[in-house]
Design an enzyme around this catalytic site. Structure first.
Site, short mmCIF file in Angstrom:
data_model
loop_
_atom_site.label_atom_id
_atom_site.label_comp_id
_atom_site.label_asym_id
_atom_site.label_seq_id
_atom_site.Cartn_x
_atom_site.Cartn_y
_atom_site.Cartn_z
N LYS A 40 0.85 -1.20 0.00
CA LYS A 40 0.00 0.00 0.00
C LYS A 40 0.88 1.25 0.00
CE LYS A 40 -0.23 -0.60 5.01
NZ LYS A 40 -1.01 -1.16 6.12
N TYR A 267 12.60 31.25 4.91
CA TYR A 267 11.40 31.85 5.49
C TYR A 267 11.58 32.10 6.98
CZ TYR A 267 8.87 30.49 1.27
OH TYR A 267 8.43 30.34 -0.01
C1 LIG Z 1 -0.13 -1.88 6.85
C2 LIG Z 1 -0.61 -3.16 7.39
C3 LIG Z 1 0.27 -4.24 7.55
C4 LIG Z 1 1.77 -4.10 7.40
O1 LIG Z 1 2.26 -3.49 8.57
P1 LIG Z 1 3.82 -3.37 8.93
O2 LIG Z 1 3.82 -3.05 10.37
O3 LIG Z 1 4.37 -2.27 8.08
O4 LIG Z 1 4.44 -4.67 8.63
C5 LIG Z 1 -0.26 -5.45 7.93
N1 LIG Z 1 -1.59 -5.59 8.17
C6 LIG Z 1 -2.46 -4.57 8.06
C7 LIG Z 1 -3.91 -4.80 8.34
C8 LIG Z 1 -2.00 -3.32 7.70
O5 LIG Z 1 -2.88 -2.30 7.62
#
Ligand SMILES: *Cc1c(COP(=O)(O)O)cnc(C)c1O
Length: 377
Positions: A40, A267
């Site tokens: 993701k 800035y």
């Molecule tokens: C993002 C996510 C993961 C992966 O998590 P990490 O801690 O980066 O390994 C696994 N399961 C779910 C439901 C997630 O949302």
């Protein structure tokens, strides 16, 4: 490697390391458990397509994403296996779930009712809330969970839950995690007892794998660890972490300004030269994902030396003070600044960079912008 000569700011990916990380995580788990990596947020900022290609070559078939659009991108790219959307999808987009054979999470029993009204069959994994209180039908409601199998337009291919504190090693966190594991096992056993079978199970993300490797489910969902990074530099894990970072973040020096004592840069007059100074302007900023919080705390690498970040981070630029560098006089336009990665003998890890901003690597990496070019080496 793709040419970065023309880039203002870019990411370099070490694909062999990514494959090594997949092999490392696979080795920790029982051999019957397959990886279903979380790609993701553009594969935590790395670039989803090169990451997916490398993982497919490593023998990974299934992936987790956060949205329908992310799922479609992977399917169109040729992923054949299961693509699980970990969160909510609006009814208006159910059609795309069918069209691209995406697997939707049942985020609770009432969402299951909405999904079931779909005109065509939808593939789903049932989310079970074992204590995180984010997504999933509560583990206490075995009846409502088992009823999802009876919906005529849903094909349940999996059941999963998510751990709240798998990275913690206080007695409370460990006890809580073990209780979540127990609840998950209880619910899957309860479902099977009703004569339901043929579904896959999964519970662990990165820290679930590293700290509870004895769990035995069909899939595991590593995110951050597959990119070779821990969330924080000082996280201790039961299984020593052997991941190697995949990503380097670099930006070009655009120009170097000579400041007299008392002159300011940027800035808000945020940086004032205490003496005659040389300030290099880098072509990367907060629109690329550099947090404004790192100003004054962090540094970058230039020609194998460390230069402190000064002034405020701008949308497209940032300042570093090169006055004290041995090679100060030679730093000039077109030099490469390393924000995350190695330069000469020195390196700045993603964990260190996240520490500058007081956050975790997951946030820093997933927010790296679209504008950065991604090159595979
Ligand atoms: C993002 C996510 C993961 C992966 O998590 P990490 O801690 O980066 O390994 C696994 N399961 C779910 C439901 C997630 O949302």
């Amino acid at each position: 490697m793709r040419d970065t000569k023309r880039s203002r700011a870019w990411i370099e990916l070490d694909i062999e390391r990514l494959k090594g990380n997949a092999a490392f995580l696979k080795k920790i788990l029982p051999s019957s458990c397959a990886l279903m990596p979380a790609v993701k947020a553009n594969a935590y900022g790395h670039g989803v397509l090169p990451v997916a290609d490398a993982l497919l070559e490593s023998g990974v078939s299934h992936f987790c994403v956060a949205s329908v659009s992310e799922g479609i991108e992977l399917r169109r790219h040729g992923v054949k296996g299961e693509i699980l959307i970990l969160g909510y999808t609006a009814e208006e987009r159910f059609r795309e779930l069918w069209d691209y054979r995406l697997t939707q999470t049942v985020v609770d029993a009432s969402y299951g009712e909405i999904l079931a009204k779909s005109k065509r069959r939808i593939l789903v994994h049932v989310g079970v809330d074992t204590g995180m209180h984010r997504l999933g039908e509560t583990w206490k409601n075995l009846d409502r969970i088992a009823a999802i199998w009876e919906k005529k337009n849903l094909t349940v291919t999996g059941v999963f839950s998510h751990l709240s504190a798998p990275d913690g090693n206080t007695p409370e966190e460990v006890a809580f995690t073990k209780e979540q594991i127990r609840r998950f096992d209880e619910i899957t056993a309860g479902i099977r007892k009703r004569g339901i079978s043929g579904f896959k199970t999964h519970l662990q993300g990165s820290y679930g794998i590293l700290n509870y490797p004895e769990c035995s489910y069909d899939f595991a969902r590593p995110g951050i660890a597959i990119y070779g990074v821990k969330s924080r530099a000082d996280d201790d894990t039961k299984t020593p972490f052997e991941g190697k970072p995949v990503l380097s973040l670099k930006a070009r020096v655009q120009c170097v300004k000579e400041l007299e004592e008392g002159e300011t840069a940027g800035y808000g007059l945020a940086f004032t030269a205490k003496k005659k100074s040389r300030i290099a302007v880098l072509s990367v900023g907060y629109a690329d994902g550099i947090p404004r919080e790192i100003a004054g705390a962090g540094s970058v690498l230039l020609r194998g030396e460390r230069a402190p970040i000064v002034g405020k981070i701008c949308m497209d630029q940032m300042f570093v003070d090169v006055t004290e560098l041995h090679l100060s006089e030679q730093i000039g336009p077109y030099d490469e600044a390393v924000l995350i990665g190695e330069s000469g003998e020195l390196s700045i890890s993603a964990e260190e960079f996240a520490g500058f901003a007081g956050t975790i690597t997951n946030e820093i990496l997933s927010r790296l912008g679209e504008r950065l070019e991604r090159c595979v080496c």
